[in-house]
Write an enzyme that holds these catalytic residues in place. Structure first.
Site, PDB file in Angstrom:
ATOM      1  CG  ASP A   1      -1.962   1.125   1.150  1.00 27.95           C
ATOM      2  OD1 ASP A   1      -1.739   2.098   0.405  1.00 27.95           O
ATOM      3  OD2 ASP A   1      -2.991   1.021   1.828  1.00 27.95           O
TER       4      ASP A   1
ATOM      5  CG  HIS B   1      -0.850   5.400   4.829  1.00 24.58           C
ATOM      6  ND1 HIS B   1      -1.846   5.686   5.741  1.00 24.58           N
ATOM      7  CD2 HIS B   1      -1.476   4.897   3.727  1.00 24.58           C
ATOM      8  CE1 HIS B   1      -3.013   5.346   5.222  1.00 24.58           C
ATOM      9  NE2 HIS B   1      -2.824   4.869   4.007  1.00 24.58           N
TER      10      HIS B   1
ATOM     11  CB  ILE C   1      -3.206   8.719   9.229  1.00 27.83           C
ATOM     12  CG1 ILE C   1      -3.637   8.385   7.795  1.00 27.83           C
ATOM     13  CG2 ILE C   1      -3.573  10.157   9.605  1.00 27.83           C
ATOM     14  CD1 ILE C   1      -5.150   8.450   7.572  1.00 27.83           C
TER      15      ILE C   1
ATOM     16  N   GLY D   1      -5.410   2.027   7.680  1.00 23.88           N
ATOM     17  CA  GLY D   1      -6.510   1.368   8.369  1.00 23.88           C
ATOM     18  C   GLY D   1      -6.320  -0.138   8.408  1.00 23.88           C
TER      19      GLY D   1
END
Length: 291
Positions: free
Chosen positions: A194, A199, A214, A217
């Site tokens: 990913d 991120h 962040i 998820g």
């Protein structure tokens, strides 16, 4: 219109060949905190309970590995579907379910078949539903159902879709555990495929409305399933049948996840919050179905 719901849902299924081996599994497990210190494991790198996630001779595969198998992310697959052309900075992962049909092998080759069963209109946003079914020569392996939340792409007059919320039990949790998210956790996790700069890149994170990058998820998703397997299921990944969640809030690297579990017959309900921010919600409507 960046999203053509009719075109997306009527498109022919897309197939992708997947392949993985023990290195991919070990990297994924490290990315979700395998081998990291917890309050009950002073020497985690050599703890037998952790070696089953990190040592090739003892390796088992956590079912949430399905979300990164072959290096292809479900979110990326949904955004490449016909009829969908959106700004990556507007994309958030809304929800995820993995259903395992049998144990994921340590080394495998399989075919993934992807469709878009629905695109929901939430007025201020669109929700793209992606289904990926994976099978090898021996038959079905797993099914992933992914909800992709795209801000600013609603209002096209489509079905609003379901809005079911799962209430937490009206009693104290049976188990509570905490997991520290290291400062470099997102940098390690993204190596499983990913590559969203949200991120890792502070400038991109600001464009997306966050003051710093962040955590993925799906990283929180994997951390949580590992915690349930280790504390409720005796470390046996083979007992997991399905795992579903709704992504309710963000996690910043360096924070601590507080994971509360309520055990029931064949299922464990879970609540995940950010302990450092007054238990701000992280994962909601979360259930692990198991034997």
């Amino acid at each position: 219109m960046p999203i053509d719901a009719a075109k997306a849902t009527s498109a022919e299924p897309r197939t992708t060949e997947l392949a993985w081996d023990h290195k991919d599994i070990q990297l994924y497990h490290l990315g979700i905190g395998a081998g990291a210190a917890t309050p009950d494991k002073p020497h985690p790198a050599t703890d037998p309970d952790e070696l089953r996630y990190t040592l090739e001779s003892a390796l088992q595969v956590l079912p949430s590995f399905a979300t990164v198998a072959g290096g292809g992310m479900a979110v990326a697959g949904g955004l490449s579907a016909p009829g969908i052309d959106v700004d990556l900075a507007a994309v958030l992962h809304g929800g995820q379910t993995v259903t395992v049909h049998r144990a994921i092998p340590v080394r495998g080759r399989a075919t993934q078949t992807s469709t878009v069963p629905a695109v929901y209109d939430k007025q201020k946003a669109a929700v793209i539903v992606l289904r990926s079914e994976v099978a090898d020569d021996e038959g079905p392996l797993w099914t992933c159902d992914t909800q992709i939340f795209v801000r600013g792409e609603g209002g096209f007059g489509g079905d609003r879709g379901p809005s079911v919320r799962l209430e937490l039990p009206d009693r104290a949790p049976d188990r509570t555990t905490e997991r520290l998210i290291r400062e470099d956790q997102a940098l390690l996790y993204r190596l499983s495929g990913d590559w969203n700069p949200l991120h890792a890149d502070p400038e991109f994170a600001k464009l997306a409305g966050f003051d710093r990058p962040i955590l993925h998820g799906l990283c929180s998703y994997g951390v949580t399933l590992k915690a349930v397997v280790d504390t409720v299921l005796g470390g046996d990944v083979g007992r997991v049948r399905s795992y579903t969640t709704r992504f309710a809030g963000v996690v910043f690297p360096g924070e601590t996840l507080r994971i509360r579990m309520w055990e029931g017959e064949g299922r464990t309900q879970v609540s995940v919050t950010a302990a450092d921010r007054d238990d701000a919600p992280v994962l909601a409507d979360t259930v692990v179905e198991h034997s």
